[in-house]
Design an enzyme around this catalytic site. Structure first.
Site, PDB file in Angstrom:
ATOM      1  N   ASP A 209      39.716  53.538  35.816  1.00 29.79           N
ATOM      2  CA  ASP A 209      40.363  52.883  36.957  1.00 29.79           C
ATOM      3  C   ASP A 209      39.298  52.339  37.900  1.00 29.79           C
ATOM      4  O   ASP A 209      38.580  53.104  38.548  1.00 29.79           O
ATOM      5  CB  ASP A 209      41.249  53.900  37.697  1.00 29.79           C
ATOM      6  CG  ASP A 209      42.022  53.244  38.835  1.00 29.79           C
ATOM      7  OD1 ASP A 209      43.174  52.842  38.602  1.00 29.79           O
ATOM      8  OD2 ASP A 209      41.467  53.124  39.947  1.00 29.79           O
TER       9      ASP A 209
ATOM     10  N   TYR B 106      35.491  47.620  44.563  1.00 26.44           N
ATOM     11  CA  TYR B 106      34.517  48.689  44.331  1.00 26.44           C
ATOM     12  C   TYR B 106      33.131  48.117  43.987  1.00 26.44           C
ATOM     13  O   TYR B 106      32.132  48.832  44.033  1.00 26.44           O
ATOM     14  CB  TYR B 106      34.948  49.649  43.208  1.00 26.44           C
ATOM     15  CG  TYR B 106      36.279  50.350  43.404  1.00 26.44           C
ATOM     16  CD1 TYR B 106      36.926  50.341  44.638  1.00 26.44           C
ATOM     17  CD2 TYR B 106      36.895  51.033  42.361  1.00 26.44           C
ATOM     18  CE1 TYR B 106      38.149  50.967  44.810  1.00 26.44           C
ATOM     19  CE2 TYR B 106      38.113  51.668  42.535  1.00 26.44           C
ATOM     20  CZ  TYR B 106      38.747  51.630  43.751  1.00 26.44           C
ATOM     21  OH  TYR B 106      39.961  52.254  43.917  1.00 26.44           O
TER      22      TYR B 106
ATOM     23  N   LYS C  51      42.005  45.959  40.157  1.00 30.67           N
ATOM     24  CA  LYS C  51      42.953  45.682  41.248  1.00 30.67           C
ATOM     25  C   LYS C  51      42.545  44.435  42.021  1.00 30.67           C
ATOM     26  O   LYS C  51      41.346  44.174  42.208  1.00 30.67           O
ATOM     27  CB  LYS C  51      43.005  46.877  42.221  1.00 30.67           C
ATOM     28  CG  LYS C  51      43.156  48.213  41.527  1.00 30.67           C
ATOM     29  CD  LYS C  51      43.322  49.376  42.484  1.00 30.67           C
ATOM     30  CE  LYS C  51      43.172  50.702  41.748  1.00 30.67           C
ATOM     31  NZ  LYS C  51      41.786  51.187  41.660  1.00 30.67           N
TER      32      LYS C  51
ATOM     33  N   HIS D 269      46.265  45.716  45.276  1.00 28.56           N
ATOM     34  CA  HIS D 269      45.608  46.933  45.771  1.00 28.56           C
ATOM     35  C   HIS D 269      46.319  47.551  46.989  1.00 28.56           C
ATOM     36  O   HIS D 269      46.477  48.764  47.073  1.00 28.56           O
ATOM     37  CB  HIS D 269      44.147  46.607  46.108  1.00 28.56           C
ATOM     38  CG  HIS D 269      43.222  47.773  46.028  1.00 28.56           C
ATOM     39  ND1 HIS D 269      41.915  47.665  45.590  1.00 28.56           N
ATOM     40  CD2 HIS D 269      43.390  49.080  46.342  1.00 28.56           C
ATOM     41  CE1 HIS D 269      41.332  48.859  45.642  1.00 28.56           C
ATOM     42  NE2 HIS D 269      42.210  49.730  46.095  1.00 28.56           N
TER      43      HIS D 269
HETATM   44  P1  NDP Z   1      39.186  62.335  44.204  1.00 26.26           P
HETATM   45  O1  NDP Z   1      40.333  63.068  44.783  1.00 26.26           O
HETATM   46  O2  NDP Z   1      39.119  62.076  42.740  1.00 26.26           O
HETATM   47  O3  NDP Z   1      37.920  63.138  44.687  1.00 26.26           O
HETATM   48  C1  NDP Z   1      36.624  62.805  44.353  1.00 26.26           C
HETATM   49  C2  NDP Z   1      35.721  63.846  45.023  1.00 26.26           C
HETATM   50  O4  NDP Z   1      35.940  65.129  44.404  1.00 26.26           O
HETATM   51  C3  NDP Z   1      34.269  63.523  44.893  1.00 26.26           C
HETATM   52  O5  NDP Z   1      33.654  63.910  46.108  1.00 26.26           O
HETATM   53  C4  NDP Z   1      33.798  64.415  43.742  1.00 26.26           C
HETATM   54  O6  NDP Z   1      32.462  64.769  43.940  1.00 26.26           O
HETATM   55  C5  NDP Z   1      34.698  65.624  43.892  1.00 26.26           C
HETATM   56  N1  NDP Z   1      34.982  66.280  42.608  1.00 26.26           N
HETATM   57  C6  NDP Z   1      35.354  65.685  41.461  1.00 26.26           C
HETATM   58  N2  NDP Z   1      35.548  66.609  40.493  1.00 26.26           N
HETATM   59  C7  NDP Z   1      35.289  67.812  41.043  1.00 26.26           C
HETATM   60  C8  NDP Z   1      35.296  69.139  40.545  1.00 26.26           C
HETATM   61  N3  NDP Z   1      35.632  69.402  39.285  1.00 26.26           N
HETATM   62  N4  NDP Z   1      34.967  70.134  41.408  1.00 26.26           N
HETATM   63  C9  NDP Z   1      34.623  69.875  42.676  1.00 26.26           C
HETATM   64  N5  NDP Z   1      34.604  68.634  43.209  1.00 26.26           N
HETATM   65  C10 NDP Z   1      34.921  67.610  42.400  1.00 26.26           C
HETATM   66  O7  NDP Z   1      39.040  60.963  45.030  1.00 26.26           O
HETATM   67  P2  NDP Z   1      38.983  59.430  44.683  1.00 26.26           P
HETATM   68  O8  NDP Z   1      39.169  58.719  45.965  1.00 26.26           O
HETATM   69  O9  NDP Z   1      37.781  59.090  43.895  1.00 26.26           O
HETATM   70  O10 NDP Z   1      40.290  59.169  43.794  1.00 26.26           O
HETATM   71  C11 NDP Z   1      40.275  59.011  42.379  1.00 26.26           C
HETATM   72  C12 NDP Z   1      40.376  57.555  41.989  1.00 26.26           C
HETATM   73  O11 NDP Z   1      41.546  56.953  42.564  1.00 26.26           O
HETATM   74  C13 NDP Z   1      39.255  56.672  42.547  1.00 26.26           C
HETATM   75  O12 NDP Z   1      38.024  56.891  41.927  1.00 26.26           O
HETATM   76  C14 NDP Z   1      39.844  55.320  42.348  1.00 26.26           C
HETATM   77  O13 NDP Z   1      39.775  54.931  40.989  1.00 26.26           O
HETATM   78  C15 NDP Z   1      41.295  55.572  42.772  1.00 26.26           C
HETATM   79  N6  NDP Z   1      41.520  55.246  44.219  1.00 26.26           N
HETATM   80  C16 NDP Z   1      42.418  54.249  44.507  1.00 26.26           C
HETATM   81  C17 NDP Z   1      42.704  53.917  45.794  1.00 26.26           C
HETATM   82  C18 NDP Z   1      43.705  52.864  46.059  1.00 26.26           C
HETATM   83  O14 NDP Z   1      43.827  52.426  47.218  1.00 26.26           O
HETATM   84  N7  NDP Z   1      44.440  52.390  45.076  1.00 26.26           N
HETATM   85  C19 NDP Z   1      42.038  54.567  46.943  1.00 26.26           C
HETATM   86  C20 NDP Z   1      41.122  55.611  46.542  1.00 26.26           C
HETATM   87  C21 NDP Z   1      40.898  55.933  45.231  1.00 26.26           C
HETATM   88  P3  NDP Z   1      31.318  64.475  42.811  1.00 26.26           P
HETATM   89  O15 NDP Z   1      31.356  63.006  42.530  1.00 26.26           O
HETATM   90  O16 NDP Z   1      30.061  64.930  43.472  1.00 26.26           O
HETATM   91  O17 NDP Z   1      31.693  65.310  41.615  1.00 26.26           O
END
Ligand code: NDP
Length: 277
Positions: free
Chosen positions: A46, A51, A76, A109
């Site tokens: 995704d 991005y 998006k 988006h």
């Molecule tokens: P998430 O809820 O996936 O959280 C990501 C965070 O969690 C990062 O800080 C990561 O740190 C940490 N993390 C990941 N795995 C673990 C684990 N196993 N244990 C502990 N910490 C963990 O947030 P996102 O905002 O990234 O949401 C996921 C996806 O949704 C995005 O990447 C994007 O593709 C989409 N999105 C879409 C939006 C929209 O408006 N349509 C807005 C926001 C996101 P680390 O990297 O250090 O592991």
């Protein structure tokens, strides 16, 4: 290789229920990190034009040698590209950056109701789908009034609504609307974006201890067992592996209910009704 379940969309296409998100993945690191994800077994990526990392995603996909029909790629349309011609141009640019001739899913988006362009943009999304540049089309961050406005203007129901969703922000109204109208729900920020102590919450910590897994694995499992499509983001190869290793245990009805009870209206991102970025 982990077998990932699929969800059938309202247009007949299947989407892997667990994928990998790349929001805030540094463009310079994206090829390596997406390569880690593909090696760990993810086949659903995704991304989004905003991005800035579609090129890195595309490079990793190309390098992997994985057949195109085994991959599911979402991108998006950014807010400044709403409107007919801008949307038609934006998908071409995204495809060029991704090195693909089609994406599996293209999403508006944000609704940006202040622009009042999303109904017109939806018609362009239909054209994009009809031209074969996106297999499925959908929306992101749409609330019920936005979805109803689309429904009044078009017979094409979005296949997906991608919304902020995590245990303290469960979006019951939008999920019920989606269930009623055949719109599958994707969770963004499924781990709360690390913005609150989700993993320390008692029902999550207790379930993790009971199953001998991590709290993140419990939360991902809660999404999957709730029928939600989910794509946690991580920069770490270890956590990328951890987040896909969620098919060897099942939360009980009581554990699901205890996490369901955490819903608290705790939005951590922007409100789609008022966002103006
Ligand atoms: P998430 O809820 O996936 O959280 C990501 C965070 O969690 C990062 O800080 C990561 O740190 C940490 N993390 C990941 N795995 C673990 C684990 N196993 N244990 C502990 N910490 C963990 O947030 P996102 O905002 O990234 O949401 C996921 C996806 O949704 C995005 O990447 C994007 O593709 C989409 N999105 C879409 C939006 C929209 O408006 N349509 C807005 C926001 C996101 P680390 O990297 O250090 O592991």
């Amino acid at each position: 290789m982990t077998q990932i379940p699929t969800v059938k969309l309202n247009d007949g296409h299947d989407i892997p229920q667990l994928g990998f998100g790349v929001f805030k993945v540094d463009p310079a690191e994206t090829e390596r990190i997406v390569t880690d994800a593909l090696e760990a077994g993810y086949r659903h990526i995704d991304t989004a034009a905003i991005y800035g990392n579609e090129q890195g995603v595309g490079a990793a996909l190309a390098k992997s040698g994985i057949p195109r029909d085994e991959l599911f790629v979402t991108t998006k349309l950014w807010n400044s590209d709403q409107g007919t011609q801008s949307a038609l141009d934006a998908i071409d640019l995204s495809l060029e950056k991704l090195g693909l001739d089609r994406v599996d899913l293209y999403l508006i988006h944000w609704p940006r109701p202040d622009l009042d362009l999303y109904v017109e943009t939806w018609a362009a999304m239909e054209q994009i789908r009809d031209a074969g540049k996106a297999t499925s089309i959908g929306v992101s961050n749409f609330h019920v009034p936005h979805l109803e406005k689309l429904a009044a203007a078009s017979s094409v129901v979005p296949a997906i609504n991608q919304i902020e969703l995590h245990p303290t922000f469960q979006q019951r109204e939008l999920r019920a609307y989606g269930a009623e109208h055949g719109i599958a729900i994707e969770a963004w920020g499924p781990l709360g974006q690390g913005k609150y102590d989700l993993f320390g919450m008692t029902p999550i910590a207790d379930a993790a201890a009971a199953h001998g897994v991590t709290p993140a694995q419990v939360v991902i499992r809660w999404h999957l067992q709730s029928g939600i499509i989910v794509f946690p983001k991580s920069n770490s190869a270890e956590r990328i592996g951890e987040n896909i290793d969620v098919f060897g245990f099942e939360l009980t009805g009581d554990q699901m209910a205890a996490i369901d009870a955490l819903d608290a209206g705790n939005r951590v991102g922007a409100d789609p009704d008022t966002a103006t970025f």
